[in-house]
Design a protein around this motif. Structure first.
Motif, PDB file in Angstrom:
ATOM      1  N   ARG A  25       0.823  -1.210   0.000  1.00 22.56           N
ATOM      2  CA  ARG A  25       0.000   0.000   0.000  1.00 22.56           C
ATOM      3  C   ARG A  25       0.864   1.269   0.000  1.00 22.56           C
ATOM      4  NH1 ARG A  25      -3.141  -1.624   3.819  1.00 22.56           N
ATOM      5  NH2 ARG A  25      -4.686  -2.594   2.503  1.00 22.56           N
ATOM      6  N   LYS A  26       2.029   1.219   0.639  1.00 22.82           N
ATOM      7  CA  LYS A  26       2.905   2.397   0.683  1.00 22.82           C
ATOM      8  C   LYS A  26       3.483   2.738  -0.681  1.00 22.82           C
ATOM      9  CE  LYS A  26       4.195   2.036   5.504  1.00 22.82           C
ATOM     10  NZ  LYS A  26       5.247   1.686   6.466  1.00 22.82           N
ATOM     11  N   VAL A  27       3.814   1.730  -1.479  1.00 23.21           N
ATOM     12  CA  VAL A  27       4.419   1.998  -2.791  1.00 23.21           C
ATOM     13  C   VAL A  27       3.406   1.996  -3.932  1.00 23.21           C
ATOM     14  CG1 VAL A  27       6.725   1.214  -2.143  1.00 23.21           C
ATOM     15  CG2 VAL A  27       5.127  -0.416  -3.116  1.00 23.21           C
ATOM     16  N   VAL A  28       2.215   1.429  -3.695  1.00 20.71           N
ATOM     17  CA  VAL A  28       1.150   1.429  -4.710  1.00 20.71           C
ATOM     18  C   VAL A  28      -0.141   1.915  -4.031  1.00 20.71           C
ATOM     19  CG1 VAL A  28      -0.026   0.086  -6.498  1.00 20.71           C
ATOM     20  CG2 VAL A  28       2.235  -0.620  -5.734  1.00 20.71           C
ATOM     21  N   PRO A  29      -0.222   3.226  -3.729  1.00 23.76           N
ATOM     22  CA  PRO A  29      -1.395   3.737  -3.007  1.00 23.76           C
ATOM     23  C   PRO A  29      -2.708   3.577  -3.768  1.00 23.76           C
ATOM     24  CG  PRO A  29       0.050   5.534  -3.682  1.00 23.76           C
ATOM     25  CD  PRO A  29       0.750   4.254  -4.017  1.00 23.76           C
ATOM     26  N   ILE A  42       0.707 -15.763  -1.383  1.00 21.15           N
ATOM     27  CA  ILE A  42       0.554 -14.721  -2.400  1.00 21.15           C
ATOM     28  C   ILE A  42      -0.078 -13.471  -1.801  1.00 21.15           C
ATOM     29  CG2 ILE A  42       0.329 -16.327  -4.345  1.00 21.15           C
ATOM     30  CD1 ILE A  42      -2.703 -15.655  -4.305  1.00 21.15           C
ATOM     31  N   ALA A  43       0.153 -12.378  -2.487  1.00 23.77           N
ATOM     32  CA  ALA A  43      -0.564 -11.130  -2.251  1.00 23.77           C
ATOM     33  C   ALA A  43      -1.047 -10.686  -3.623  1.00 23.77           C
ATOM     34  CB  ALA A  43       0.346 -10.087  -1.633  1.00 23.77           C
ATOM     35  N   SER A  44      -2.234 -10.108  -3.685  1.00 26.23           N
ATOM     36  CA  SER A  44      -2.743  -9.663  -4.985  1.00 26.23           C
ATOM     37  C   SER A  44      -3.488  -8.351  -4.830  1.00 26.23           C
ATOM     38  CB  SER A  44      -3.648 -10.727  -5.608  1.00 26.23           C
ATOM     39  OG  SER A  44      -4.791 -10.930  -4.818  1.00 26.23           O
ATOM     40  N   PHE A  45      -3.523  -7.594  -5.928  1.00 25.53           N
ATOM     41  CA  PHE A  45      -4.224  -6.324  -5.940  1.00 25.53           C
ATOM     42  C   PHE A  45      -4.523  -5.930  -7.379  1.00 25.53           C
ATOM     43  CE2 PHE A  45       0.306  -5.565  -5.774  1.00 25.53           C
ATOM     44  CZ  PHE A  45       0.538  -4.612  -6.746  1.00 25.53           C
ATOM     45  N   VAL A  46      -5.429  -4.964  -7.531  1.00 30.26           N
ATOM     46  CA  VAL A  46      -5.858  -4.483  -8.842  1.00 30.26           C
ATOM     47  C   VAL A  46      -5.496  -3.008  -8.950  1.00 30.26           C
ATOM     48  CG1 VAL A  46      -7.877  -4.104 -10.319  1.00 30.26           C
ATOM     49  CG2 VAL A  46      -7.748  -6.147  -8.899  1.00 30.26           C
ATOM     50  N   THR A  47      -5.007  -2.609 -10.115  1.00 27.35           N
ATOM     51  CA  THR A  47      -4.701  -1.204 -10.387  1.00 27.35           C
ATOM     52  C   THR A  47      -5.233  -0.812 -11.754  1.00 27.35           C
ATOM     53  OG1 THR A  47      -2.540  -1.814 -11.296  1.00 27.35           O
ATOM     54  CG2 THR A  47      -2.589  -1.151  -8.975  1.00 27.35           C
ATOM     55  N   ASP A  48      -5.335   0.490 -11.966  1.00 25.43           N
ATOM     56  CA  ASP A  48      -5.799   0.985 -13.262  1.00 25.43           C
ATOM     57  C   ASP A  48      -4.683   0.993 -14.299  1.00 25.43           C
ATOM     58  OD1 ASP A  48      -8.460   1.397 -12.523  1.00 25.43           O
ATOM     59  OD2 ASP A  48      -7.994   3.362 -11.676  1.00 25.43           O
ATOM     60  N   GLY A  49      -3.433   1.073 -13.838  1.00 28.21           N
ATOM     61  CA  GLY A  49      -2.316   1.141 -14.779  1.00 28.21           C
ATOM     62  C   GLY A  49      -1.127   0.327 -14.306  1.00 28.21           C
ATOM     63  N   GLU A  50      -0.025   0.490 -15.007  1.00 25.68           N
ATOM     64  CA  GLU A  50       1.199  -0.227 -14.691  1.00 25.68           C
ATOM     65  C   GLU A  50       1.739   0.180 -13.321  1.00 25.68           C
ATOM     66  OE1 GLU A  50       2.826  -2.547 -16.635  1.00 25.68           O
ATOM     67  OE2 GLU A  50       1.160  -2.457 -18.047  1.00 25.68           O
ATOM     68  N   ILE A  51       2.493  -0.735 -12.694  1.00 29.17           N
ATOM     69  CA  ILE A  51       3.115  -0.462 -11.402  1.00 29.17           C
ATOM     70  C   ILE A  51       4.629  -0.591 -11.542  1.00 29.17           C
ATOM     71  CG2 ILE A  51       1.145  -1.258 -10.057  1.00 29.17           C
ATOM     72  CD1 ILE A  51       2.980  -3.826  -9.540  1.00 29.17           C
ATOM     73  N   ASP A  52       5.334  -0.074 -10.563  1.00 24.90           N
ATOM     74  CA  ASP A  52       6.781  -0.226 -10.510  1.00 24.90           C
ATOM     75  C   ASP A  52       7.083  -1.519  -9.751  1.00 24.90           C
ATOM     76  OD1 ASP A  52       9.516  -0.074 -10.231  1.00 24.90           O
ATOM     77  OD2 ASP A  52       9.515   1.899  -9.267  1.00 24.90           O
ATOM     78  N   GLU A  53       7.358  -2.589 -10.493  1.00 22.44           N
ATOM     79  CA  GLU A  53       7.580  -3.899  -9.878  1.00 22.44           C
ATOM     80  C   GLU A  53       8.794  -3.890  -8.954  1.00 22.44           C
ATOM     81  OE1 GLU A  53       7.627  -7.102 -12.692  1.00 22.44           O
ATOM     82  OE2 GLU A  53       5.589  -6.682 -13.377  1.00 22.44           O
ATOM     83  N   ASN A  54       9.825  -3.139  -9.313  1.00 21.49           N
ATOM     84  CA  ASN A  54      11.012  -3.079  -8.455  1.00 21.49           C
ATOM     85  C   ASN A  54      10.686  -2.451  -7.108  1.00 21.49           C
ATOM     86  OD1 ASN A  54      12.806  -4.342 -10.208  1.00 21.49           O
ATOM     87  ND2 ASN A  54      13.264  -2.432 -11.274  1.00 21.49           N
ATOM     88  N   ALA A  55       9.837  -1.423  -7.095  1.00 16.23           N
ATOM     89  CA  ALA A  55       9.454  -0.780  -5.842  1.00 16.23           C
ATOM     90  C   ALA A  55       8.664  -1.748  -4.959  1.00 16.23           C
ATOM     91  CB  ALA A  55       8.632   0.480  -6.122  1.00 16.23           C
ATOM     92  N   VAL A  56       7.782  -2.534  -5.571  1.00 12.01           N
ATOM     93  CA  VAL A  56       7.003  -3.519  -4.813  1.00 12.01           C
ATOM     94  C   VAL A  56       7.935  -4.582  -4.244  1.00 12.01           C
ATOM     95  CG1 VAL A  56       5.244  -5.330  -4.986  1.00 12.01           C
ATOM     96  CG2 VAL A  56       4.891  -3.140  -6.144  1.00 12.01           C
ATOM     97  N   ARG A  57       8.838  -5.061  -5.055  1.00 12.41           N
ATOM     98  CA  ARG A  57       9.801  -6.086  -4.619  1.00 12.41           C
ATOM     99  C   ARG A  57      10.652  -5.569  -3.457  1.00 12.41           C
ATOM    100  NH1 ARG A  57      11.058 -10.287  -7.582  1.00 12.41           N
ATOM    101  NH2 ARG A  57      10.371  -9.273  -9.484  1.00 12.41           N
ATOM    102  N   GLU A  58      11.163  -4.350  -3.577  1.00 14.46           N
ATOM    103  CA  GLU A  58      11.992  -3.768  -2.525  1.00 14.46           C
ATOM    104  C   GLU A  58      11.204  -3.544  -1.241  1.00 14.46           C
ATOM    105  OE1 GLU A  58      13.772  -0.250  -4.155  1.00 14.46           O
ATOM    106  OE2 GLU A  58      14.939  -1.389  -5.629  1.00 14.46           O
ATOM    107  N   ALA A  59       9.953  -3.096  -1.361  1.00 14.12           N
ATOM    108  CA  ALA A  59       9.134  -2.847  -0.174  1.00 14.12           C
ATOM    109  C   ALA A  59       8.856  -4.138   0.588  1.00 14.12           C
ATOM    110  CB  ALA A  59       7.817  -2.175  -0.582  1.00 14.12           C
ATOM    111  N   ILE A  60       8.564  -5.209  -0.135  1.00 11.23           N
ATOM    112  CA  ILE A  60       8.301  -6.498   0.518  1.00 11.23           C
ATOM    113  C   ILE A  60       9.579  -7.054   1.132  1.00 11.23           C
ATOM    114  CG2 ILE A  60       7.649  -8.909   0.117  1.00 11.23           C
ATOM    115  CD1 ILE A  60       5.608  -7.824  -1.947  1.00 11.23           C
ATOM    116  N   ASP A  61      10.671  -6.999   0.388  1.00 10.45           N
ATOM    117  CA  ASP A  61      11.947  -7.501   0.910  1.00 10.45           C
ATOM    118  C   ASP A  61      12.392  -6.727   2.154  1.00 10.45           C
ATOM    119  OD1 ASP A  61      11.985  -9.405  -1.089  1.00 10.45           O
ATOM    120  OD2 ASP A  61      13.459  -8.360  -2.331  1.00 10.45           O
ATOM    121  N   ALA A  62      12.058  -5.432   2.233  1.00  8.45           N
ATOM    122  CA  ALA A  62      12.437  -4.611   3.384  1.00  8.45           C
ATOM    123  C   ALA A  62      11.690  -5.025   4.657  1.00  8.45           C
ATOM    124  CB  ALA A  62      12.179  -3.139   3.081  1.00  8.45           C
ATOM    125  N   THR A  63      10.561  -5.713   4.517  1.00 12.32           N
ATOM    126  CA  THR A  63       9.801  -6.153   5.690  1.00 12.32           C
ATOM    127  C   THR A  63      10.368  -7.434   6.285  1.00 12.32           C
ATOM    128  OG1 THR A  63       8.227  -7.461   4.389  1.00 12.32           O
ATOM    129  CG2 THR A  63       7.636  -5.160   4.814  1.00 12.32           C
TER     130      THR A  63
END
Length: 86
Positions: A25-29, A42-63
């Motif tokens: 949620r922090k990187v894909v508000p 798994i975690a899943s979500f829906v968006t209207d457009g493309e996301i930054d996959e690297n930001a999602v990966r880094e945010a999860i790895d940081a936890t």
């Protein structure tokens, strides 16, 4: 709309799911229908457009959990009256 599914290693309980969802949620508000399952890993979500996959990966790895893969596919909203329509 796009549905993104993230394979996450290390989740063991509902609190783990909440931490992963908060990180996403922090990187894909703009994420909608955000959910996580420690049983399915798994975690899943829906968006209207493309996301930054690297930001999602880094945010999860940081936890402290590990992002194994990210898959994005077109998402078609299914409503109550869409049954049988093509």
């Amino acid at each position: 709309m796009l549905k993104t599914t993230v394979n996450v290693d290390g989740m063991a309980c509902g609190m783990c799911e909440a931490l992963v969802c908060d990180a996403i949620r922090k990187v894909v508000p703009e994420a909608k229908k955000l959910s996580a399952s420690h049983g399915k890993k798994i975690a899943s979500f829906v968006t209207d457009g493309e996301i930054d996959e690297n930001a999602v990966r880094e945010a999860i790895d940081a936890t402290g959990y590990r992002c194994l893969s990210i898959e994005t596919a077109p998402y078609e909203k299914k409503g109550l009256f869409s049954f049988g329509k093509k």
